[in-house]
Design an enzyme around this catalytic site. Structure first.
Site, mmCIF file in Angstrom:
data_model
loop_
_atom_site.group_PDB
_atom_site.id
_atom_site.type_symbol
_atom_site.label_atom_id
_atom_site.label_comp_id
_atom_site.label_asym_id
_atom_site.label_seq_id
_atom_site.Cartn_x
_atom_site.Cartn_y
_atom_site.Cartn_z
ATOM 1 N N HIS A 7 1.078 -0.688 0.171
ATOM 2 C CA HIS A 7 -0.037 0.008 0.200
ATOM 3 C C HIS A 7 0.888 1.321 -0.202
ATOM 4 O O HIS A 7 1.779 1.329 0.341
ATOM 5 C CB HIS A 7 -0.915 -0.090 0.915
ATOM 6 C CG HIS A 7 -0.156 -0.389 2.447
ATOM 7 N ND1 HIS A 7 -0.048 -1.341 3.370
ATOM 8 C CD2 HIS A 7 -0.301 0.696 3.031
ATOM 9 C CE1 HIS A 7 0.663 -0.805 4.441
ATOM 10 N NE2 HIS A 7 1.078 0.446 4.580
ATOM 11 N N HIS A 79 4.440 7.163 4.138
ATOM 12 C CA HIS A 79 5.072 5.988 3.722
ATOM 13 C C HIS A 79 4.610 4.668 2.755
ATOM 14 O O HIS A 79 3.152 5.142 1.952
ATOM 15 C CB HIS A 79 4.924 5.227 5.008
ATOM 16 C CG HIS A 79 3.497 4.145 5.615
ATOM 17 N ND1 HIS A 79 3.172 5.027 6.190
ATOM 18 C CD2 HIS A 79 2.886 3.247 5.153
ATOM 19 C CE1 HIS A 79 1.950 4.252 6.755
ATOM 20 N NE2 HIS A 79 1.828 2.869 5.877
ATOM 21 N N GLU A 130 7.876 1.021 5.124
ATOM 22 C CA GLU A 130 7.028 0.034 6.239
ATOM 23 C C GLU A 130 7.376 -0.749 5.678
ATOM 24 O O GLU A 130 7.122 -1.265 3.899
ATOM 25 C CB GLU A 130 6.006 -0.308 6.369
ATOM 26 C CG GLU A 130 5.343 -0.448 6.971
ATOM 27 C CD GLU A 130 3.874 -0.839 6.527
ATOM 28 O OE1 GLU A 130 2.575 0.469 6.753
ATOM 29 O OE2 GLU A 130 2.426 -1.373 7.976
HETATM 30 CO CO CO Z 1 1.185 0.889 6.588
#
Ligand code: CO
Length: 134
Positions: A7, A79, A130
């Protein structure tokens, strides 16, 4: 090591407005709002064929995205999340190479119930990364 994009997370000052903007102008299918007090965010997910967009709004006193929104009051990309097969070996490899992992460097359970790590944005060209175990 990295496999696919899971994502892109976008911090927004008003999640209802942001969700509506994606729905109305981009034809996005937007999930119900979920509150994740343990992560200090309210989230909606936009499912794409190959990844998700997550809109994040701060929730509570110590939201990890509050400072980001102070610096970027209109919102912005917070992020990106990339998938790896084995988060523990990824963590060990990165540490041995001198890449900085935020927090304790022990994988934590992330917003999707899977172990995640965050890498220092200064090591990746001002992008917070991440890593999530698949
Ligand atoms: Co995330």
């Amino acid at each position: 090591m990295i496999k696919s994009l899971n994502h892109i997370a976008i911090a927004v000052p008003d999640i209802a407005k942001a969700a509506n903007q994606y729905r109305e102008h981009l034809g996005a299918v937007v999930s119900e709002l979920t509150q994740q007090p343990e992560h200090g965010v309210s989230v909606v997910f936009i499912e794409l064929e190959n990844a998700k967009i997550e809109l994040l709004e701060p929730l509570g006193e110590n939201s990890p995205i509050a400072k980001f929104l102070e610096r970027n009051p209109q919102g912005g990309i917070h992020h990106i999340c990339l998938e790896v097969d084995d988060i523990t070996s990824a963590s060990e490899k990165l540490k041995s190479e001198g890449v900085r992992i935020l927090g304790s460097s022990e994988p934590k359970i992330g917003a999707h119930g899977k172990p995640v790590l965050f890498l220092h944005p200064k090591d990746f060209f001002s992008t917070l990364i991440e890593l999530e175990e698949k």
